[in-house]
Design a protein around this motif. Structure first.
Motif, PDB file in Angstrom:
ATOM      1  N   THR A 199       0.822  -1.209   0.000  1.00 60.47           N
ATOM      2  CA  THR A 199       0.000   0.000   0.000  1.00 60.47           C
ATOM      3  C   THR A 199       0.855   1.258   0.000  1.00 60.47           C
ATOM      4  OG1 THR A 199      -0.079  -0.159   2.397  1.00 60.47           O
ATOM      5  CG2 THR A 199      -1.949  -1.049   1.204  1.00 60.47           C
ATOM      6  N   ASN A 200       2.187   1.103   0.119  1.00 64.97           N
ATOM      7  CA  ASN A 200       3.095   2.252   0.228  1.00 64.97           C
ATOM      8  C   ASN A 200       2.731   3.162   1.399  1.00 64.97           C
ATOM      9  OD1 ASN A 200       4.426   1.303  -1.920  1.00 64.97           O
ATOM     10  ND2 ASN A 200       3.974   2.983  -3.318  1.00 64.97           N
ATOM     11  N   ASP A 201       2.124   2.579   2.419  1.00 67.94           N
ATOM     12  CA  ASP A 201       1.881   3.344   3.641  1.00 67.94           C
ATOM     13  C   ASP A 201       3.214   3.749   4.235  1.00 67.94           C
ATOM     14  OD1 ASP A 201      -0.774   3.732   4.602  1.00 67.94           O
ATOM     15  OD2 ASP A 201      -0.997   1.560   4.668  1.00 67.94           O
ATOM     16  N   ARG A 257       2.413  -3.042 -11.480  1.00 65.59           N
ATOM     17  CA  ARG A 257       2.361  -1.585 -11.529  1.00 65.59           C
ATOM     18  C   ARG A 257       3.770  -0.990 -11.508  1.00 65.59           C
ATOM     19  NH1 ARG A 257      -1.252   0.173  -6.960  1.00 65.59           N
ATOM     20  NH2 ARG A 257       0.605   1.084  -6.049  1.00 65.59           N
ATOM     21  N   SER A 311      -5.432  10.516   7.590  1.00 64.17           N
ATOM     22  CA  SER A 311      -6.825  10.110   7.575  1.00 64.17           C
ATOM     23  C   SER A 311      -7.398   9.912   8.981  1.00 64.17           C
ATOM     24  CB  SER A 311      -6.984   8.802   6.799  1.00 64.17           C
ATOM     25  OG  SER A 311      -8.327   8.410   6.830  1.00 64.17           O
ATOM     26  N   ARG A 330      -9.671   8.053   9.573  1.00 65.28           N
ATOM     27  CA  ARG A 330     -10.019   6.636   9.656  1.00 65.28           C
ATOM     28  C   ARG A 330      -8.940   5.860  10.407  1.00 65.28           C
ATOM     29  NH1 ARG A 330      -9.572   4.450   5.276  1.00 65.28           N
ATOM     30  NH2 ARG A 330     -10.827   2.626   5.704  1.00 65.28           N
ATOM     31  N   GLN A 358     -22.501  -9.099   2.404  1.00 66.75           N
ATOM     32  CA  GLN A 358     -23.608  -8.143   2.491  1.00 66.75           C
ATOM     33  C   GLN A 358     -24.323  -8.245   3.835  1.00 66.75           C
ATOM     34  OE1 GLN A 358     -26.240  -7.956  -0.838  1.00 66.75           O
ATOM     35  NE2 GLN A 358     -24.619  -7.282  -2.224  1.00 66.75           N
ATOM     36  N   LYS A 370     -22.092  -6.685   6.233  1.00 68.05           N
ATOM     37  CA  LYS A 370     -21.697  -5.324   5.841  1.00 68.05           C
ATOM     38  C   LYS A 370     -20.183  -5.164   5.890  1.00 68.05           C
ATOM     39  CE  LYS A 370     -25.658  -4.685   5.035  1.00 68.05           C
ATOM     40  NZ  LYS A 370     -25.919  -4.818   3.609  1.00 68.05           N
ATOM     41  N   LEU A 373     -15.417  -7.073   0.229  1.00 69.46           N
ATOM     42  CA  LEU A 373     -14.560  -8.051  -0.445  1.00 69.46           C
ATOM     43  C   LEU A 373     -13.576  -7.260  -1.301  1.00 69.46           C
ATOM     44  CD1 LEU A 373     -17.327 -10.472  -1.789  1.00 69.46           C
ATOM     45  CD2 LEU A 373     -15.887 -10.846   0.212  1.00 69.46           C
ATOM     46  N   LEU A 378     -11.860  -8.452   2.660  1.00 70.61           N
ATOM     47  CA  LEU A 378     -10.884  -7.358   2.745  1.00 70.61           C
ATOM     48  C   LEU A 378     -10.697  -6.925   4.198  1.00 70.61           C
ATOM     49  CD1 LEU A 378      -9.102  -5.328   1.182  1.00 70.61           C
ATOM     50  CD2 LEU A 378     -11.084  -3.848   1.020  1.00 70.61           C
ATOM     51  N   ALA A 395     -13.050  -3.687   9.125  1.00 73.66           N
ATOM     52  CA  ALA A 395     -13.243  -2.306   9.587  1.00 73.66           C
ATOM     53  C   ALA A 395     -14.452  -2.239  10.509  1.00 73.66           C
ATOM     54  CB  ALA A 395     -13.420  -1.378   8.396  1.00 73.66           C
ATOM     55  N   THR A 396     -15.415  -3.150  10.302  1.00 71.55           N
ATOM     56  CA  THR A 396     -16.592  -3.194  11.153  1.00 71.55           C
ATOM     57  C   THR A 396     -16.224  -3.836  12.482  1.00 71.55           C
ATOM     58  OG1 THR A 396     -17.929  -3.458   9.191  1.00 71.55           O
ATOM     59  CG2 THR A 396     -18.968  -4.003  11.290  1.00 71.55           C
ATOM     60  N   LYS A 440     -27.027   3.600  14.749  1.00 67.97           N
ATOM     61  CA  LYS A 440     -25.644   3.588  14.278  1.00 67.97           C
ATOM     62  C   LYS A 440     -25.191   4.972  13.824  1.00 67.97           C
ATOM     63  CE  LYS A 440     -23.685   0.064  13.865  1.00 67.97           C
ATOM     64  NZ  LYS A 440     -22.762  -0.476  14.880  1.00 67.97           N
ATOM     65  N   CYS A 480     -26.267   6.818  11.199  1.00 64.72           N
ATOM     66  CA  CYS A 480     -26.086   6.993   9.756  1.00 64.72           C
ATOM     67  C   CYS A 480     -26.644   8.321   9.277  1.00 64.72           C
ATOM     68  CB  CYS A 480     -26.717   5.844   8.979  1.00 64.72           C
ATOM     69  SG  CYS A 480     -28.520   5.860   8.943  1.00 64.72           S
ATOM     70  N   ILE A 522      -2.919   6.867  -0.816  1.00 69.45           N
ATOM     71  CA  ILE A 522      -1.885   5.871  -0.535  1.00 69.45           C
ATOM     72  C   ILE A 522      -1.233   5.396  -1.836  1.00 69.45           C
ATOM     73  CG2 ILE A 522      -1.592   3.477   0.230  1.00 69.45           C
ATOM     74  CD1 ILE A 522      -3.781   4.142   2.364  1.00 69.45           C
ATOM     75  N   TYR A 561     -24.514   1.130   6.530  1.00 69.01           N
ATOM     76  CA  TYR A 561     -25.748   1.285   7.309  1.00 69.01           C
ATOM     77  C   TYR A 561     -26.913   0.626   6.596  1.00 69.01           C
ATOM     78  CZ  TYR A 561     -22.835   4.740   9.664  1.00 69.01           C
ATOM     79  OH  TYR A 561     -21.824   5.371  10.335  1.00 69.01           O
TER      80      TYR A 561
END
Lengths: 1022, 156
Positions: A57-59, A315, A525, A527, A874, A877, A880, A887, A899-900, A989, A991, B41, B89
């Motif tokens: 990811t070149n983080d 790449r 970020s 996040r 799905q 939530k 992929l 993922l 992430a969830t 949540k 939203c 990134i 959500y």
């Protein structure tokens, strides 16, 4: 129910403070254990702290590592013991006494502020700086690296004039905090722990293994780790790529692979598993630093076997013009005039030589010699290379009960595998000490929250350089100056790394000094970094929601690299918007939610069963759901591992244990119908056949582990299905192990041809399935074992027997298996003639066409994602990736988390991997799960909907929009019969669908208030 | 600040005098914001036209915000959420889609070219797609020229 104590100690000693040790410590400490984190150096961070960027990811390595170091450094249940070594261990698993020696730092950690005043006063200034690969000098008092945790310097007593000649004392005079203490002595002491996790790491192979490459003699030959420092913004050249000999920018740079790896002549027969990727990454980053760089990587096999690795290499070649040259360099010679380097090498087109300005040696990894001594003190076994011995089925256990291992001390592995192993080793320790959870852990006391109601806003703005990641493009001083001019901003400053431990402390100081009641950070970020900064402001007494972040790296410097002016203007706009948002931020209350102490594991293969057993061992109830009638998964079709382990016996053992564990409820032949809820409070409905009837069952649980596996791909290429003499690798293995192989009797084969990468590394499936090379080698060895006269030919693109599996590739060649390379442009062709496969191809080394008429053609066609992954994704939530594998939250540092919150993954559903890797990941999932299930309550999202009942007209529109059924119109006043919408904060949540739709403007979202968003819009454009 | 700035408008001209629009982008936290991070990134370059406002979900975006942005002088607005079916959500992006279909008609009624307001799906794994969306939206708005329609003009 907490189990009764078993008299063990609820503490764990972690040996080695690299990323593995830090992850293991955090998982253990977050799950209710006291941790002693022992590190020989003066700061934690290990090799990862030396890296510039991480693949694929070149983080920026420091950017993702630093928050973890800071978290470990300030965790109330982690005691950092730096400059400390283990002297010995006595006792039994569960009750171990560890003797330690702490070397004197000569700096009092309790007093040092990390200001660095002492660093510039030291007169001894010409010492080799090992952290920087010797490329610059350090003084006798020094800090290991700028963002070091702890941030205090240390004194090199062998060089310090105070100790060698009893004079000077300049650092003591310079220190305003009175932290320099020359009288400190080495201390020996003991700690009591229940278990030990060794994450002592490895170091790069010494270049003396390849004296002909001239490292140490020629200044422009550097190691890969030295080159990481050359690339690094905080390195010896401040991120300016130049040659050590004359400071000129190199144009032609060569990377030489396999230095001290895959080399039996120096007893380093194994592959170091990550060098191909780091070399390609370094080439890409070098190219990003200076566009006219011409990078060349000299390699044997390109081992880009991980998730998204092949795409990264492609790449590098296509977009960055990195030249990949398959050739072994025999010798490096220096031109004494120019100090350029002439490489002599043999490739496909014979002997050649070529000149370069700089040569980077891609050194492999070796266990440091001092670990041999450590292993004696710990009484654990090492293999012939000096790595800790482990087993495929317990990859995080050493030979001694109670002592676990993770990371590259067990075998060479990259960061994600290290982090995975670390969480797995933590889980194994927790299993043994499950009854002692919470015994020694303390609960952190937070300072009382400052009441900011009614106070005029006082905003502080911190703008990050992120080394040169932001500061190299965006004019940070200008942005800071601009921030200072904004209304209500009473303080603004720029930081080299806003996320580092010293800056966190600085932010807290500034909040107090300037009585800040709103904080804005302009960096990367939210996040990844918002939780860190929120924790920091909380420690300074501010509610975490009085913090606003804006992203001037991912949205400015990194994506507008050629437009510094406009990137700077955009950064100013973003800062202005964040300040406008901050202005009306409100402190938000905390909401506590109960936790159902049970886990759902979806999938009953090796990963699922291992995760279920580990969770149950930690003391949690488990629901294990498998769609097939029996447990076992893909491993049922494997007889042995390449190492020779009997998979069937182990699998039967796992299934028996899972089947009869009192805490595990197994549902076979069952499908998931619905999963509702959120972390801590899920409810799942499954369907299964009970006595011929399809029945539904529901249960509650706090977490989910996805372990749904993958599928062997059925080949469609090379005439598969048109002849019984053409089989898949899996079918061959079954025949080889069968007592009645029928037409596939191995004794009847005179010649066998295997084709690798069938349907893998193709445009429609641009990934390597990781396991096929070792599978082919395994079956080739078995064929040779059964009948040494059988001719076996393996047609391959790159042989990817990474790590210790390289040994079996070597054995196969030794036993006469012939490996012939092919290129994607000239793939082998197969037709059937007289009932037999006829294989034609081209050998690039012989430079001629080749033809085989084998008795058997075997196709290695890899793994594809499990059917039904999309539906499950799905339901949960969770995402992929482009190829259909699940993922993870972060490829490097969160390899088992989604992430969830509350959802984790293990095994092949994440990506193809071997049994030991799947097992480690399953244990890791259990380690991560424990950080949630060990708690009685979780703090829920504070950013939920709120209703102003005075404005609500009770129109009911919001009810239908809410996917969580979290809002409902109720009578809120019996006397007046007033009706209004009411939010269930446990279900909401945040939203905002209800708020954006409310006709009466009665609903708002805490933390994302309409007023704040409107101000943000207005600020940009006024 | 931009040299040739129209008073009261956000729009900048580049040094060459070419119109370079300013676009407010509402990105959902879970997919599109993460997609923008991935573009970063991966160092995928795109025009510096957008100003991101992070929202929990595309469903959080009140049509009022879009009108407010246009009224304050933004040349365009981008709303980007998770792909259909992927909403963190559950259904927020569907709610958003319905809402903006209605808004589109209103924009036409108010004499604003609906091309100024774009809606897209970008996932956390789609860095390149995010950059592509920004390029497309920027070009679309650039061709429409500066937005003067809803600007509050000062009374002389």
């Amino acid at each position: 129910m907490p189990e009764p104590s078993t008299g063990k100690v609820g503490a764990v000693l972690v040996v080695g403070g690299g990323i593995g040790g830090v992850q293991a410590s955090l998982d253990l400490a977050d799950s209710g254990y006291k941790v002693y984190l022992v590190e020989r150096a003066s700061a934690i961070g290990g090799v990862m702290a030396m890296l510039d960027k991480t693949f694929p990811t070149n983080d920026c390595s420091m950017c993702i590592l630093s928050p973890k170091l800071v978290a470990a450094g300030r965790h109330e249940n982690i005691e950092l013991l730096t400059q400390t070594e283990v002297l010995g261990v006595t006792g039994e698993p569960g009750n171990l006494r560890v003797k330690l020696r702490r070397h004197a730092r000569s700096v009092d950690l309790a007093k040092c502020t990390g200001c660095g005043d002492c660093l510039t006063k030291c007169p001894v200034r010409d010492l080799t700086n090992d952290f920087e690969g010797g490329l610059n000098k350090r003084r006798a008092i020094y800090r290991l690296y700028a963002q070091a945790v702890p941030n205090a310097p240390t004194i090199d007593r062998a060089q310090c004039l105070k100790f060698t000649k009893d004079k000077c004392g300049a650092c003591q005079k310079a220190c305003k905090a009175g932290a320099i203490d020359y009288t400190q002595q080495d201390q020996e002491f003991e700690v009591e722990v229940g278990s030990i996790v060794v994450t002592a790491g490895s170091k790069i192979a010494p270049t003396v293994l390849r004296p002909e490459y001239g490292h140490g003699r020629y200044p422009n030959v550097v190691t890969s780790l030295e080159f990481e420092r050359i690339l690094s913004a905080s390195g010896p050249y401040s991120g300016h790529v130049k040659r050590p000999s004359d400071g000129k920018e190199p144009k032609r740079i060569a990377w030489l692979q396999c230095v001290g790896s895959r080399d039996d002549s120096v007893e380093r027969g194994y592959c170091s598993a990550m060098c191909c990727m780091y070399a390609v990454k370094e080439a890409v980053i070098a190219k990003e630093h200076a566009k006219d760089v011409e990078p060349t990587v000299f390699y044997m096999d390109m081992r880009s076997y991980g998730k998204d690795f092949d795409k990264y290499v492609e790449r590098a070649e296509q977009q960055y013009g990195v030249r990949l040259l398959r050739a072994r360099v025999a010798e490096v010679r220096e031109d004494p005039q120019t100090r350029n380097l002439v490489l002599r090498f043999a490739g496909d087109s014979g002997q050649r030589s070529e000149e370069f300005d700089l040569v980077v040696l891609s050194c492999g990894f070796v266990p440091p010699p001092e670990l041999a001594e450590l292993s004696k003190r710990l009484d654990i076994e090492l293999d012939r290379f000096g790595f800790a011995t482990t087993d495929s089925w317990s990859p995080t256990a050493t030979s001694r009960a109670g002592i676990g291992v993770a990371g590259s001390f067990a075998q060479p592995m990259a960061i994600p595998e290290t982090v995975t192993g670390a969480s797995g080793a933590a889980a194994a320790a927790e299993e043994m000490l499950s009854a002692e959870r919470g015994q020694l852990a303390v609960v952190k006391e937070m300072p009382a929250e400052t009441d900011v109601r009614g106070a005029a806003p006082r905003i502080g703005v911190f703008v990050c350089h992120c080394g040169i990641n932001i500061g190299g493009i965006v004019r940070v001083p200008e942005v800071t100056e601009f921030a200072r001019s904004l209304p209500h901003v009473v303080y603004a400053e720029e930081n080299l790394y806003s996320c580092s431990g010293d800056t966190q402390d600085k932010i807290k100081d500034r909040i107090r000094e300037h009585r800040l009641n709103r904080v804005v950070v302009a960096s990367c970020s939210p996040r990844t970094h918002e939780p860190l900064f929120q924790a920091t402001v909380t420690e300074a007494g501010l509610n975490p929601h009085l913090f606003a972040m804006t992203n001037i790296r991912d949205q400015c410097s990194w994506v507008h690299m050629k437009e510094p002016d406009r990137a700077t203007e955009k950064s100013k706009d973003l800062v202005k918007m964040a300040v406008a948002r901050a202005l009306r931020l409100k402190p938000l209350p905390k909401v506590k939610l109960p936790v159902t102490k049970a886990g759902l594991v979806i999938g009953g293969g090796v990963a699922g069963m291992t995760a279920a057993l580990a969770l149950a061992g930690e003391g949690f109830d488990v629901f294990l759901v498998e769609q097939e009638k029996t447990l076992g998964g893909n491993a049922r079709s494997i007889a042995r591992t390449v190492e020779g382990d009997d998979v069937r016996a182990r699998l039967a053992d796992l299934a028996a244990k899972a089947g009869c564990h009192p805490r595990i409820k197994v549902f076979t032949g069952a499908g998931i119908k619905a999963i509702d809820g959120f972390v801590g409070n899920f409810q799942t409905t499954i369907q299964r056949d009970v006595g011929g009837e399809r029945k539904e069952e529901s249960f509650k649980h706090g977490v989910v582990v996805v372990a749904t596996g993958a599928q062997y791909r059925t080949p469609t290429e090379y005439c598969y299905g048109q002849s019984p003499r053409i089989v898949s690798q899996k079918e061959l293995e079954q025949a080889l192990e069968s007592s009645n192989p029928g037409p596939l009797d191995p004794f009847s084969f005179r010649s066998v041809v295997m084709v690798q990468c069938v349907g893998s590394r193709e445009p429609e499936r641009p990934y390597c399935s990781r396991i096929c090379c070792a599978e082919a080698v395994k079956n080739a060895l078995k064929l040779k074992e059964l009948n040494p006269d059988t001719e076996v030919y393996v047609l391959y693109r790159d042989i990817r027997t990474y790590g210790l599996r390289e040994e079996y590739y070597r054995q196969a060649r030794q036993k006469g298996v012939v490996f012939i390379r092919y290129t994607p442009e000239r793939k082998p062709e197969v037709r059937i003639e007289a009932g037999r496969p006829l294989v034609t191809g081209f050998d690039p080394i012989l430079n001629q066409a080749i033809e085989f008429a084998p008795d058997l053609l075997v196709l290695s066609s890899g793994l594809v994602p499990q059917a039904g992954s999309e539906q499950l994704a799905q339901m949960l939530k969770v995402p992929l990736n482009a190829e259909g594998f699940f993922l993870e939250a972060h490829m490097k540092l969160r390899p088992v988390d989604f992430a969830t919150e509350g959802v984790f993954m293990a095994g092949l559903c994440h990506f193809p991997k071997f049994i030991d890797e799947a097992t480690a990941q399953a244990q890791a999932a259990a380690g991560r799960v424990a950080t949630i299930l060990s708690r009685d309550t979780l703090e829920a999202e504070a950013t939920v909907a709120s209703v102003n009942p005075d404005r609500c007209s009770a129109c009911h529109m919001c009810e239908g929009l809410c996917a969580y059924r979290a809002i409902e119109v109720k009578t809120i006043n019996e006397r007046t019969r007033k009706q209004a919408a009411v939010v269930n904060e446990a279900l909401c949540k945040g939203c905002g669908a209800c708020a954006a739709n409310c006709r009466s403007l009665a609903i708002d979202i805490r933390g994302f208030q309409s007023e704040n968003i409107s101000r943000e819009i207005a600020a940009l454009l006024d | 600040m931009g040299e040739s700035r129209v008073p009261g408008a956000a729009t900048d001209m580049t040094a060459g005098g070419e119109f370079s629009p300013k676009i407010v982008a509402f990105l959902c936290n879970w997919c599109s914001y993460a997609g923008a991070d991935l573009a970063g990134i991966s160092r995928i370059q795109y025009p510096p036209s957008i100003r991101v406002i992070r929202v929990p979900c595309s469903g959080r975006v009140d049509p009022f915000y879009i009108l407010k942005a246009l009224q304050s002088g933004a040349d365009g607005v981008l709303i980007s959420g998770c792909h259909p079916g992927d909403c963190h959500y559950l259904t927020g992006n569907y709610v958003a889609r319905r809402r903006f279909a209605v808004l589109n008609d209103l924009l036409g009624f108010a004499g604003i070219d609906p091309g100024r307001v774009s809606f897209s799906w970008v996932s956390a794994a789609e860095g390149e797609r995010f950059a592509e969306v920004v390029r497309e939206v920027t070009e679309k708005v650039r061709l429409l020229g500066p937005n003067r329609k809803l600007l509050k003009e000062e009374v002389a």
